[in-house]
Write a protein that holds these residues in place. Structure first.
Motif, PDB file in Angstrom:
ATOM      1  N   GLY A 231     105.281  26.474 -32.634  1.00  8.94           N
ATOM      2  CA  GLY A 231     104.314  27.567 -32.789  1.00  8.94           C
ATOM      3  C   GLY A 231     102.918  27.227 -32.328  1.00  8.94           C
ATOM      4  O   GLY A 231     102.027  28.086 -32.319  1.00  8.94           O
ATOM      5  N   LYS A 232     102.665  25.996 -31.924  1.00 13.14           N
ATOM      6  CA  LYS A 232     101.350  25.513 -31.493  1.00 13.14           C
ATOM      7  C   LYS A 232     100.270  25.826 -32.527  1.00 13.14           C
ATOM      8  O   LYS A 232      99.154  26.220 -32.198  1.00 13.14           O
ATOM      9  CB  LYS A 232     100.965  26.126 -30.142  1.00 13.14           C
ATOM     10  N   GLU A 233     100.643  25.651 -33.802  1.00 14.64           N
ATOM     11  CA  GLU A 233      99.707  25.902 -34.894  1.00 14.64           C
ATOM     12  C   GLU A 233      99.014  24.607 -35.302  1.00 14.64           C
ATOM     13  O   GLU A 233      99.626  23.545 -35.349  1.00 14.64           O
ATOM     14  CB  GLU A 233     100.460  26.486 -36.104  1.00 14.64           C
ATOM     15  N   GLN A 234      97.704  24.704 -35.591  1.00 18.19           N
ATOM     16  CA  GLN A 234      96.943  23.556 -36.047  1.00 18.19           C
ATOM     17  C   GLN A 234      97.319  23.246 -37.503  1.00 18.19           C
ATOM     18  O   GLN A 234      97.347  24.141 -38.341  1.00 18.19           O
ATOM     19  CB  GLN A 234      95.443  23.821 -35.940  1.00 18.19           C
ATOM     20  N   GLN A 235      97.607  21.979 -37.762  1.00 12.56           N
ATOM     21  CA  GLN A 235      98.043  21.594 -39.096  1.00 12.56           C
ATOM     22  C   GLN A 235      97.602  20.163 -39.366  1.00 12.56           C
ATOM     23  O   GLN A 235      97.023  19.499 -38.489  1.00 12.56           O
ATOM     24  CB  GLN A 235      99.572  21.723 -39.206  1.00 12.56           C
ATOM     25  N   LYS A 236      97.844  19.692 -40.563  1.00  9.00           N
ATOM     26  CA  LYS A 236      97.528  18.316 -40.911  1.00  9.00           C
ATOM     27  C   LYS A 236      98.779  17.599 -41.418  1.00  9.00           C
ATOM     28  O   LYS A 236      99.607  18.196 -42.102  1.00  9.00           O
ATOM     29  CB  LYS A 236      96.439  18.255 -41.985  1.00  9.00           C
ATOM     30  N   GLY A 237      98.869  16.324 -41.089  1.00  5.70           N
ATOM     31  CA  GLY A 237      99.942  15.489 -41.603  1.00  5.70           C
ATOM     32  C   GLY A 237      99.355  14.431 -42.515  1.00  5.70           C
ATOM     33  O   GLY A 237      98.186  14.045 -42.367  1.00  5.70           O
ATOM     34  N   VAL A 238     100.145  13.968 -43.469  1.00  7.57           N
ATOM     35  CA  VAL A 238      99.700  12.940 -44.408  1.00  7.57           C
ATOM     36  C   VAL A 238     100.362  11.620 -44.021  1.00  7.57           C
ATOM     37  O   VAL A 238     101.592  11.517 -44.006  1.00  7.57           O
ATOM     38  CB  VAL A 238     100.071  13.300 -45.859  1.00  7.57           C
ATOM     39  N   LEU A 239      99.539  10.642 -43.712  1.00 12.79           N
ATOM     40  CA  LEU A 239     100.034   9.322 -43.343  1.00 12.79           C
ATOM     41  C   LEU A 239      99.703   8.343 -44.463  1.00 12.79           C
ATOM     42  O   LEU A 239      98.550   8.242 -44.880  1.00 12.79           O
ATOM     43  CB  LEU A 239      99.386   8.854 -42.034  1.00 12.79           C
ATOM     44  N   CYS A 240     100.721   7.627 -44.978  1.00 19.93           N
ATOM     45  CA  CYS A 240     100.445   6.654 -46.035  1.00 19.93           C
ATOM     46  C   CYS A 240     101.349   5.428 -45.861  1.00 19.93           C
ATOM     47  O   CYS A 240     102.452   5.522 -45.317  1.00 19.93           O
ATOM     48  CB  CYS A 240     100.626   7.268 -47.418  1.00 19.93           C
ATOM     49  N   VAL A 241     100.840   4.304 -46.328  1.00 22.59           N
ATOM     50  CA  VAL A 241     101.577   3.042 -46.282  1.00 22.59           C
ATOM     51  C   VAL A 241     101.760   2.564 -47.715  1.00 22.59           C
ATOM     52  O   VAL A 241     100.790   2.444 -48.463  1.00 22.59           O
ATOM     53  CB  VAL A 241     100.827   1.986 -45.446  1.00 22.59           C
ATOM     54  N   ILE A 242     103.003   2.295 -48.079  1.00 18.93           N
ATOM     55  CA  ILE A 242     103.308   1.970 -49.475  1.00 18.93           C
ATOM     56  C   ILE A 242     104.243   0.758 -49.557  1.00 18.93           C
ATOM     57  O   ILE A 242     104.961   0.451 -48.598  1.00 18.93           O
ATOM     58  CB  ILE A 242     104.000   3.166 -50.180  1.00 18.93           C
ATOM     59  N   PRO A 243     104.269   0.070 -50.699  1.00 15.68           N
ATOM     60  CA  PRO A 243     105.270  -0.983 -50.903  1.00 15.68           C
ATOM     61  C   PRO A 243     106.645  -0.359 -51.106  1.00 15.68           C
ATOM     62  O   PRO A 243     106.761   0.814 -51.481  1.00 15.68           O
ATOM     63  CB  PRO A 243     104.776  -1.696 -52.176  1.00 15.68           C
ATOM     64  N   HIS A 244     107.690  -1.149 -50.881  1.00 12.25           N
ATOM     65  CA  HIS A 244     109.054  -0.632 -50.955  1.00 12.25           C
ATOM     66  C   HIS A 244     109.348   0.006 -52.317  1.00 12.25           C
ATOM     67  O   HIS A 244     110.062   1.013 -52.397  1.00 12.25           O
ATOM     68  CB  HIS A 244     110.061  -1.764 -50.697  1.00 12.25           C
ATOM     69  N   ARG A 245     108.819  -0.567 -53.383  1.00  8.48           N
ATOM     70  CA  ARG A 245     109.160  -0.104 -54.732  1.00  8.48           C
ATOM     71  C   ARG A 245     108.658   1.312 -55.025  1.00  8.48           C
ATOM     72  O   ARG A 245     109.125   1.959 -55.958  1.00  8.48           O
ATOM     73  CB  ARG A 245     108.597  -1.071 -55.779  1.00  8.48           C
ATOM     74  N   LYS A 246     107.684   1.802 -54.225  1.00  9.24           N
ATOM     75  CA  LYS A 246     107.138   3.130 -54.474  1.00  9.24           C
ATOM     76  C   LYS A 246     107.775   4.208 -53.608  1.00  9.24           C
ATOM     77  O   LYS A 246     107.422   5.379 -53.714  1.00  9.24           O
ATOM     78  CB  LYS A 246     105.621   3.136 -54.248  1.00  9.24           C
ATOM     79  N   LEU A 247     108.713   3.824 -52.763  1.00 14.48           N
ATOM     80  CA  LEU A 247     109.287   4.779 -51.816  1.00 14.48           C
ATOM     81  C   LEU A 247     109.981   5.936 -52.533  1.00 14.48           C
ATOM     82  O   LEU A 247     109.766   7.105 -52.193  1.00 14.48           O
ATOM     83  CB  LEU A 247     110.278   4.078 -50.885  1.00 14.48           C
ATOM     84  N   TYR A 248     110.821   5.647 -53.513  1.00 12.09           N
ATOM     85  CA  TYR A 248     111.545   6.707 -54.214  1.00 12.09           C
ATOM     86  C   TYR A 248     110.575   7.671 -54.902  1.00 12.09           C
ATOM     87  O   TYR A 248     110.734   8.889 -54.819  1.00 12.09           O
ATOM     88  CB  TYR A 248     112.499   6.117 -55.249  1.00 12.09           C
ATOM     89  N   ALA A 249     109.571   7.111 -55.588  1.00  6.57           N
ATOM     90  CA  ALA A 249     108.637   7.957 -56.337  1.00  6.57           C
ATOM     91  C   ALA A 249     107.848   8.874 -55.416  1.00  6.57           C
ATOM     92  O   ALA A 249     107.662  10.068 -55.708  1.00  6.57           O
ATOM     93  CB  ALA A 249     107.683   7.078 -57.145  1.00  6.57           C
ATOM     94  N   VAL A 250     107.378   8.358 -54.295  1.00  5.96           N
ATOM     95  CA  VAL A 250     106.613   9.184 -53.354  1.00  5.96           C
ATOM     96  C   VAL A 250     107.507  10.247 -52.738  1.00  5.96           C
ATOM     97  O   VAL A 250     107.127  11.422 -52.620  1.00  5.96           O
ATOM     98  CB  VAL A 250     105.966   8.308 -52.258  1.00  5.96           C
ATOM     99  N   ASN A 251     108.713   9.854 -52.338  1.00 10.06           N
ATOM    100  CA  ASN A 251     109.661  10.821 -51.777  1.00 10.06           C
ATOM    101  C   ASN A 251     109.962  11.941 -52.764  1.00 10.06           C
ATOM    102  O   ASN A 251     110.020  13.125 -52.396  1.00 10.06           O
ATOM    103  CB  ASN A 251     110.968  10.107 -51.404  1.00 10.06           C
ATOM    104  N   ASP A 252     110.166  11.569 -54.009  1.00 11.14           N
ATOM    105  CA  ASP A 252     110.477  12.550 -55.045  1.00 11.14           C
ATOM    106  C   ASP A 252     109.302  13.510 -55.270  1.00 11.14           C
ATOM    107  O   ASP A 252     109.490  14.719 -55.414  1.00 11.14           O
ATOM    108  CB  ASP A 252     110.823  11.821 -56.355  1.00 11.14           C
ATOM    109  N   THR A 253     108.080  12.956 -55.269  1.00 10.78           N
ATOM    110  CA  THR A 253     106.884  13.781 -55.446  1.00 10.78           C
ATOM    111  C   THR A 253     106.740  14.792 -54.309  1.00 10.78           C
ATOM    112  O   THR A 253     106.456  15.973 -54.542  1.00 10.78           O
ATOM    113  CB  THR A 253     105.628  12.897 -55.508  1.00 10.78           C
TER     114      THR A 253
END
Length: 288
Positions: A231-253
Motif C-alpha cells: 500500500g506504500k503507507e508510511q508506518q513505524k517498526g519496532v526494533l529491539c534486542v533482547i536476551p534469549h530468556r525474554k523471547l517468549y515474554a516479548v512475543n506473547d506481549t
C-alpha cells in the motif's frame, strides 16, 4: 593494570586446559591433530625426542617468523602462549594417571575436542593468539590476501596429513572429528554471553507495543520509519534486542496487543552500546 591481569589469567587458563587435553586424551590414544602439537607428534614419532621440547622449538621458530613478518603488536599477543604452553604440557603429562582416564578412543576424542576448543576459545576471547601454526596462516594472509580461516584449515589439514603415514584409518577419522568439535566449541566460547535475539515488529499498534516493551518488559526499543510494500503507507517498526530468556515474554506481549503483527526474529552474535556494554538509561524512573 586490572584489564591486563585479566588477559594474562585468561591466556594462562586457556593454555592450561589445552595442555591437559593433549596430555590426557590426544597423546595417550594417538589422536592426530593440527597445530604445533601436531607437528610435534609427527616429529617425535620418528625421532625419540621430548614432545614438549619439540613443540617449544616449533613455537619459538614460528614466533620469530611472526614477530618479523607481522610486527611487535602481534608478538606481544602471542608470546605467553608460545612459551607457556610447552611448559604446561610437560607438567600435565607428569600428573599421575592423566594418561589413563579412559581406554575408549571415541570418548577421548569427544573430551579432547571439547577441551581443546575451550582452551583455544579462552585465549582468543582475550584478544590473544595461541601462536603455533596460526602464525603461518596469518603470514600467508598478509602476502596472498586470502581468508585467514581458509589458510588455517589448509595448514591444519597439512599437519594432519603428515600424521596419516603412521596412523591407522580410525585415528585419522577421530582426528578430523576432534578438529571439528574443537572449532565449534571455540566459536561458542569466543561469543559466550554475547549472543542476543533481535526482533523487528511491524504493527499498526506500534506505539502501544513500544510502550509495553519499554515499561513492562524492561527492554530497549528503536523506532524505524518504514513504508509498506503493497500500500506504500508510511508506518513505524519496532526494533529491539533482547536476551534469549525474554523471547517468549516479548512475543506473547506483542501477540496480545496485535495478533496480526509481522515479527522477524534473528540471532545476532554480539551487541555493544547503551544497555549492553554501557549503563542503561531510565524510562520514567525505571531502567531500560
Amino acid at each position: 593494570m586490572k584489564k591486563n591481569m585479566k588477559i594474562v589469567l585468561g591466556v594462562l587458563a586457556g593454555n592450561a586446559i589445552l595442555a591437559l587435553a593433549v596430555a590426557a586424551f590426544v597423546v595417550p590414544h594417538g589422536i592426530i591433530m593440527g597445530g604445533a602439537t601436531g607437528i610435534g607428534l609427527a616429529v617425535t614419532h620418528y625421532v625419540p625426542l621430548n614432545l614438549s621440547v619439540v613443540i617449544f622449538i616449533v613455537n619459538a621458530i614460528l614466533f620469530v617468523l611472526g614477530a618479523c613478518m607481522l610486527g611487535r603488536k602481534f608478538a606481544l599477543t602471542t608470546i605467553i602462549s608460545t612459551f607457556v604452553y610447552p611448559v604446561f604440557l610437560e607438567i600435565a603429562r607428569k600428573i599421575p594417571g592423566v594418561d589413563s582416564l579412559t581406554d575408549n578412543i571415541l570418548l577421548a576424542t569427544v573430551y579432547g575436542g571439547l577441551l581443546l576448543g575451550l582452551g583455544i576459545g579462552l585465549v582468543v576471547r582475550q584478544g590473544a593468539s595461541t601462536g603455533g601454526t596460526d602464525i603461518l596462516a596469518l603470514v600467508l594472509n598478509k602476502f596472498l590476501h586470502g581468508p585467514v580461516a581458509v589458510f588455517m584449515y589448509i595448514v591444519d589439514f597439512t599437519v594432519l596429513g603428515a600424521q596419516i603415514f603412521f596412523s591407522d584409518s580410525e585415528q585419522v577419522l577421530y582426528g578430523v572429528l576432534a578438529l571439528m568439535l574443537m572449532t565449534m566449541v571455540m566459536n561458542r566460547v569466543v561469543l559466550f554471553g554475547q549472543t542476543q535475539i533481535q526482533l523487528f515488529i511491524i504493527s499498526e499498534k506500534h506505539e502501544e507495543i513500544r510502550q509495553r516493551i519499554l515499561k513492562d518488559m524492561n527492554v530497549g526499543a528503536t523506532m524505524v520509519h518504514i513504508e509498506t510494500g503493497y500500500g506504500k503507507e508510511q508506518q513505524k517498526g519496532v526494533l529491539c534486542v533482547i536476551p534469549h530468556r525474554k523471547l517468549y515474554a516479548v512475543n506473547d506481549t506483542v501477540s496480545r496487543i496485535d495478533d496480526k503483527a509481522f515479527t522477524t526474529i534473528t540471532q545476532i552474535k554480539e551487541v555493544k552500546g547503551r544497555g549492553f556494554t554501557m549503563e542503561r538509561v531510565s524510562y520514567h524512573g525505571e531502567d531500560r
